[in-house]
Design an enzyme around this catalytic site. Structure first.
Site, short mmCIF file in Angstrom:
data_model
loop_
_atom_site.label_atom_id
_atom_site.label_comp_id
_atom_site.label_asym_id
_atom_site.label_seq_id
_atom_site.Cartn_x
_atom_site.Cartn_y
_atom_site.Cartn_z
N GLU A 186 2.18 -3.25 11.14
CA GLU A 186 1.74 -3.42 9.89
C GLU A 186 2.75 -2.59 9.01
OE1 GLU A 186 -1.15 -0.91 8.15
OE2 GLU A 186 -1.95 -2.59 6.75
N GLU A 187 3.23 -1.66 9.42
CA GLU A 187 4.15 -0.91 8.71
C GLU A 187 5.77 -1.48 8.45
OE1 GLU A 187 0.95 1.57 7.58
OE2 GLU A 187 2.94 1.25 6.73
N ASP A 192 -1.11 -2.05 14.62
CA ASP A 192 -1.44 -1.49 13.20
C ASP A 192 -1.68 0.15 13.81
OD1 ASP A 192 -3.76 -1.69 10.50
OD2 ASP A 192 -2.10 -0.27 10.94
N ASP A 195 0.85 -1.13 0.11
CA ASP A 195 -0.19 0.05 -0.07
C ASP A 195 0.91 1.32 0.15
OD1 ASP A 195 -2.22 -1.65 0.46
OD2 ASP A 195 -1.86 -1.64 2.40
N ASP A 252 0.61 7.66 8.25
CA ASP A 252 1.06 6.21 8.36
C ASP A 252 2.41 5.98 9.02
OD1 ASP A 252 -1.03 4.47 7.85
OD2 ASP A 252 -0.40 4.39 5.66
N GLU A 306 -5.08 -7.04 13.63
CA GLU A 306 -6.52 -6.74 13.65
C GLU A 306 -7.34 -7.92 14.06
OE1 GLU A 306 -5.69 -6.03 9.26
OE2 GLU A 306 -6.47 -4.19 9.53
N LEU A 329 -2.21 3.16 12.25
CA LEU A 329 -3.10 3.84 11.96
C LEU A 329 -3.83 2.96 10.88
CD1 LEU A 329 -4.16 6.59 12.56
CD2 LEU A 329 -2.73 7.44 10.61
N ASP A 330 -4.82 2.04 11.45
CA ASP A 330 -5.61 1.28 10.54
C ASP A 330 -6.72 2.07 9.87
OD1 ASP A 330 -6.49 -1.63 9.88
OD2 ASP A 330 -8.22 -0.76 10.37
P1 P6P Z 1 -11.87 -2.49 1.90
C1 P6P Z 1 -8.18 -0.70 6.09
O1 P6P Z 1 -7.40 -0.48 5.15
C2 P6P Z 1 -8.41 -2.02 6.52
O2 P6P Z 1 -7.46 -2.78 6.52
C3 P6P Z 1 -9.62 -2.35 7.56
O3 P6P Z 1 -9.41 -1.08 8.62
C4 P6P Z 1 -10.88 -2.11 6.84
O4 P6P Z 1 -11.74 -2.71 7.89
C5 P6P Z 1 -10.62 -2.74 5.56
O5 P6P Z 1 -9.29 -2.66 5.49
C6 P6P Z 1 -11.47 -2.09 4.47
O6 P6P Z 1 -11.15 -3.06 3.32
O7 P6P Z 1 -11.43 -3.67 1.21
O8 P6P Z 1 -13.24 -2.42 2.26
O9 P6P Z 1 -11.40 -1.14 1.38
#
Ligand code: P6P
Length: 339
Positions: free
Chosen positions: A93-94, A114, A64, A70, A276, A116-117
């Site tokens: 994650e990073e 993570d 990504d 991030d 996650e 900044l999820d």
């Molecule tokens: P999509 C954000 O990138 C993430 O990791 C989660 O926070 C979120 O639930 C999911 O991916 C969203 O994915 O495919 O719906 O954009």
């Protein structure tokens, strides 16, 4: 109203931690996590002003595009956790590889996070969050990846911080329930607002949360479950932010189910097990909900029973109120039982 705020008896996060553990190192660790959450909240709040939106010109381990926030939030967490002398191994994650804390700074906890999820929401100011899980190191000696590649049920603390209209920290100490803390920016403290949070007893509001854009790629039981939610004269409402912390927080407080299943694009699911799936599963179960993988490698697994083989391993996620998760799993059972 604001006048009711106690001017003397501040029920801060550190007071809660002290009251719930005799382990000084865990107290110090939670202080470091809280500091990193506060600093990240500050960065998110000032991003527009300080030109922190946009890309940092690099990519993370999942390919990504990394955004400035991030990178900044990751640096904040790594710095706080390295320097609190309570950690042995960090997984972010990073960062492609685990960070092994130098022996001179090593402590007995391992943190997967993570920072900044939901970062795809950053530039349009939609809420994002930090997710973290804490293991206690059981293998003597320097930290290794084996100290953190553990089952979810070995977690000692799980939590998330939501950078929304308010900054809210939700944590679960092993066996001590789910607790909510709101950041009071005027004193820089997380104040304990709700103890022993539980899903609504009846399963709560009829809400399903999924990226239906992928529904054509889902397995057939999941397609049938969501079709069921949409059927009849009182269908479920669809609520989907696309930021796991926001979607899970709403599910925890209002009820319903959050679904990110495996699909033809991502046969192992998209969300990551260590930082996650597991932390959210621990919180959901402690609040009386259910956290499952749905059909994963031919079986339906309780999320907390998974044993990841890699620090960025992914899994499908079906979590929420017992009523709604079991409704979805019923379609898998039927499919599995079909001749
Ligand atoms: P999509 C954000 O990138 C993430 O990791 C989660 O926070 C979120 O639930 C999911 O991916 C969203 O994915 O495919 O719906 O954009």
């Amino acid at each position: 109203n604001s006048d009711d705020v106690d001017q003397v008896n501040y029920k801060t996060l550190s007071r809660f931690v002290m009251a719930n553990t005799a382990d000084q190192e865990l107290t110090i660790l939670m202080g470091a996590i809280a500091l990193a959450c506060k600093a990240t909240a500050r960065a998110c709040r000032k991003a527009g002003i300080a030109n922190l939106f946009g890309l940092a010109g690099e990519q993370n381990t999942s390919g990504d595009d990394q955004k400035k926030l991030d990178v900044l939030s990751n640096d904040i967490f790594v710095n706080a956790l390295l320097n609190c002398h309570a950690c042995a191994v960090l997984v972010s994650e990073e960062n492609e590889d685990p960070i092994i804390v130098p022996p001179s700074m090593q402590g007995k906890y391992c943190v997967a996070f993570d920072p900044l999820d939901g970062s795809s929401n950053i530039d349009c100011n939609v809420s994002t969050g930090t997710i973290f899980g804490v293991y206690e190191k059981t293998i003597p000696g320097p930290g290794t990846v084996d100290d953190i590649l553990r089952k979810g049920k070995d977690l000692v603390v799980a939590g998330y911080c939501m950078y929304g209209a308010a900054t809210e920290l939700v944590i679960c100490f092993q066996g001590r329930g789910v607790h909510r803390f709101a950041l009071d920016p005027s004193i820089g403290e997380f104040i304990h607002t709700h103890a022993n949070v539980k899903f609504p007893a009846d399963g709560g509001k009829k809400i399903y949360s999924a990226n239906e854009g992928n529904s054509g790629l889902w397995d057939e039981p999941c397609q049938r479950a969501v079709a069921h939610f949409k059927s009849g004269d009182k269908p479920y409402a669809l609520r989907y932010v696309g930021s796991m912390v926001s979607d899970v927080h709403r599910t925890l407080l209002y009820g319903g189910v959050f679904i990110y299943p495996a699909d033809k694009k991502s046969p192992g699911g998209k969300l990551r097990v260590l930082y996650e799936g597991f932390p959210m599963a621990m919180i959901v179960e402690a609040a009386g909900g259910v956290a499952s993988t749905g059909l994963f490698n031919g079986k339906i697994h309780r999320m907390m029973d998974l044993e990841p083989k890699g620090v960025h391993e992914r899994c499908p996620v079906i979590l929420g109120s017992e009523r709604d998760v079991n409704l979805v799993l019923g379609f898998y059972d039927t499919a599995a039982a079909a001749p």
